[in-house]
Motif scaffolding. Structure first.
Motif, PDB file in Angstrom:
ATOM      1  N   ARG A 196       0.860  -1.190   0.000  1.00 44.65           N
ATOM      2  CA  ARG A 196       0.000   0.000   0.000  1.00 44.65           C
ATOM      3  C   ARG A 196       0.884   1.223   0.000  1.00 44.65           C
ATOM      4  N   GLY A 197       0.365   2.292  -0.597  1.00 47.60           N
ATOM      5  CA  GLY A 197       1.140   3.519  -0.605  1.00 47.60           C
ATOM      6  C   GLY A 197       0.303   4.715  -0.989  1.00 47.60           C
ATOM      7  N   ALA A 198       0.928   5.880  -0.885  1.00 47.90           N
ATOM      8  CA  ALA A 198       0.276   7.134  -1.251  1.00 47.90           C
ATOM      9  C   ALA A 198       1.244   7.947  -2.107  1.00 47.90           C
ATOM     10  N   VAL A 199       0.656   8.702  -3.011  1.00 43.39           N
ATOM     11  CA  VAL A 199       1.383   9.538  -3.953  1.00 43.39           C
ATOM     12  C   VAL A 199       0.828  10.945  -3.846  1.00 43.39           C
ATOM     13  N   ARG A 200       1.695  11.941  -3.896  1.00 49.25           N
ATOM     14  CA  ARG A 200       1.237  13.336  -3.945  1.00 49.25           C
ATOM     15  C   ARG A 200       1.517  13.873  -5.331  1.00 49.25           C
ATOM     16  N   VAL A 201       0.537  14.586  -5.888  1.00 52.35           N
ATOM     17  CA  VAL A 201       0.684  15.195  -7.206  1.00 52.35           C
ATOM     18  C   VAL A 201       0.339  16.671  -7.121  1.00 52.35           C
ATOM     19  N   LEU A 202       0.981  17.459  -7.965  1.00 55.28           N
ATOM     20  CA  LEU A 202       0.658  18.871  -8.067  1.00 55.28           C
ATOM     21  C   LEU A 202      -0.691  18.991  -8.766  1.00 55.28           C
ATOM     22  N   ASN A 203      -1.581  19.791  -8.228  1.00 55.56           N
ATOM     23  CA  ASN A 203      -2.920  19.939  -8.779  1.00 55.56           C
ATOM     24  C   ASN A 203      -2.865  20.863  -9.992  1.00 55.56           C
TER      25      ASN A 203
ATOM     26  N   ALA B 161      -4.901  11.363 -13.873  1.00 52.16           N
ATOM     27  CA  ALA B 161      -4.830   9.915 -13.660  1.00 52.16           C
ATOM     28  C   ALA B 161      -3.464   9.582 -13.069  1.00 52.16           C
ATOM     29  N   VAL B 162      -3.489   8.785 -12.010  1.00 54.60           N
ATOM     30  CA  VAL B 162      -2.261   8.349 -11.349  1.00 54.60           C
ATOM     31  C   VAL B 162      -2.282   6.824 -11.337  1.00 54.60           C
ATOM     32  N   SER B 163      -1.160   6.225 -11.688  1.00 50.68           N
ATOM     33  CA  SER B 163      -1.061   4.765 -11.667  1.00 50.68           C
ATOM     34  C   SER B 163       0.341   4.360 -11.227  1.00 50.68           C
ATOM     35  N   VAL B 164       0.457   3.097 -10.856  1.00 50.35           N
ATOM     36  CA  VAL B 164       1.744   2.549 -10.418  1.00 50.35           C
ATOM     37  C   VAL B 164       2.056   1.356 -11.316  1.00 50.35           C
ATOM     38  N   ARG B 165       3.200   1.418 -11.981  1.00 54.57           N
ATOM     39  CA  ARG B 165       3.663   0.320 -12.828  1.00 54.57           C
ATOM     40  C   ARG B 165       4.707  -0.469 -12.041  1.00 54.57           C
ATOM     41  N   TYR B 166       4.539  -1.801 -12.009  1.00 52.39           N
ATOM     42  CA  TYR B 166       5.451  -2.601 -11.189  1.00 52.39           C
ATOM     43  C   TYR B 166       5.812  -3.914 -11.867  1.00 52.39           C
ATOM     44  N   THR B 167       6.901  -4.493 -11.392  1.00 57.80           N
ATOM     45  CA  THR B 167       7.375  -5.767 -11.915  1.00 57.80           C
ATOM     46  C   THR B 167       7.915  -6.618 -10.775  1.00 57.80           C
ATOM     47  N   LEU B 168       7.806  -7.913 -10.953  1.00 58.04           N
ATOM     48  CA  LEU B 168       8.375  -8.874 -10.011  1.00 58.04           C
ATOM     49  C   LEU B 168       9.525  -9.645 -10.661  1.00 58.04           C
TER      50      LEU B 168
ATOM     51  N   GLU C 208       0.206  -2.760 -14.181  1.00 57.21           N
ATOM     52  CA  GLU C 208      -0.046  -1.383 -13.768  1.00 57.21           C
ATOM     53  C   GLU C 208      -1.390  -1.331 -13.069  1.00 57.21           C
ATOM     54  N   VAL C 209      -1.426  -0.649 -11.920  1.00 52.07           N
ATOM     55  CA  VAL C 209      -2.671  -0.492 -11.184  1.00 52.07           C
ATOM     56  C   VAL C 209      -2.975   0.997 -11.038  1.00 52.07           C
ATOM     57  N   PRO C 210      -4.243   1.366 -11.142  1.00 49.60           N
ATOM     58  CA  PRO C 210      -4.597   2.775 -10.933  1.00 49.60           C
ATOM     59  C   PRO C 210      -4.557   3.132  -9.457  1.00 49.60           C
ATOM     60  N   ALA C 211      -4.237   4.373  -9.182  1.00 50.18           N
ATOM     61  CA  ALA C 211      -4.306   4.899  -7.816  1.00 50.18           C
ATOM     62  C   ALA C 211      -5.610   5.685  -7.709  1.00 50.18           C
ATOM     63  N   ALA C 212      -6.189   5.715  -6.531  1.00 50.32           N
ATOM     64  CA  ALA C 212      -7.482   6.366  -6.318  1.00 50.32           C
ATOM     65  C   ALA C 212      -7.300   7.663  -5.525  1.00 50.32           C
ATOM     66  N   TYR C 213      -8.049   8.682  -5.929  1.00 52.31           N
ATOM     67  CA  TYR C 213      -8.018   9.957  -5.214  1.00 52.31           C
ATOM     68  C   TYR C 213      -8.404   9.726  -3.761  1.00 52.31           C
ATOM     69  N   GLN C 214      -7.669  10.358  -2.856  1.00 54.02           N
ATOM     70  CA  GLN C 214      -7.913  10.181  -1.433  1.00 54.02           C
ATOM     71  C   GLN C 214      -8.332  11.514  -0.811  1.00 54.02           C
TER      72      GLN C 214
ATOM     73  N   PHE D 241      -3.186  10.509  -3.835  1.00 57.53           N
ATOM     74  CA  PHE D 241      -3.753   9.302  -4.418  1.00 57.53           C
ATOM     75  C   PHE D 241      -3.161   8.101  -3.692  1.00 57.53           C
ATOM     76  N   CYS D 242      -4.000   7.096  -3.443  1.00 61.64           N
ATOM     77  CA  CYS D 242      -3.544   5.885  -2.755  1.00 61.64           C
ATOM     78  C   CYS D 242      -3.595   4.704  -3.711  1.00 61.64           C
TER      79      CYS D 242
END
Length: 150
Positions: free
Chosen positions: A41-48, A54-61, A69-75, A87-88
């Motif tokens: 879990r995590g949170a991201v801050r973006v300049l308004n 749209a905010v998303s997190v791209r990841y690899t294992l 890639e998963v979308p982040a949701a406005y918090q 966004f979380c």
């Protein structure tokens, strides 16, 4: 049981001095992460910059042989600074992460026809697997015994 992953970066970048300025300068920054049994879990801050974003997190294992890639949701509510949004996200890793040696991710922010990335200044955000200790099977009476010679 302890989490199978540990961050190779400070897990609370938002608590470091100058964080708000880095968000203003780069438009997007990871605020915090927490490893949980069900994933990351995590949170991201973006300049308004604009209302629609749209905010998303791209990841690899597997070191980018494949990725997801998963979308982040406005918090809500918005941070008190009045210039950023939070966004979380949740990366559903579960048993997959336990079997892997590492996780890497980067954050993407799309707004007003532009795209911004937070990839930890080119190094990606990396988490590595913790070494596992081998446990002796239950009921093995010789598992802790000294070897005796006659």
């Amino acid at each position: 049981p302890p989490s199978p992953l540990e961050p190779l970066f400070p897990p609370q970048p938002g608590a470091s001095p100058g964080f708000a300025e880095r968000v203003r300068q780069h438009k997007v920054r990871l605020e915090w992460v927490r490893v949980e049994p069900a994933g990351l879990r995590g949170a991201v801050r973006v300049l308004n910059v604009a209302y629609e974003k749209a905010v998303s997190v791209r990841y690899t294992l597997n070191r980018w042989a494949s990725c997801a890639e998963v979308p982040a949701a406005y918090q809500p509510p918005a941070p008190a600074d009045g210039t950023t949004d939070r966004f979380c996200f949740h990366l559903p890793l579960g048993a997959a992460a336990a079997a892997e040696a590492s996780l890497e991710f980067a954050v993407r922010y799309r707004v007003a026809g532009a795209e911004y990335w937070d990839n930890n200044d080119g190094a990606n955000y990396r988490l590595r697997g913790r070494p596992r200790t081998a446990a002796c099977p239950p009921g093995d009476p010789d598992s802790t015994a000294w070897i005796h010679f006659i």
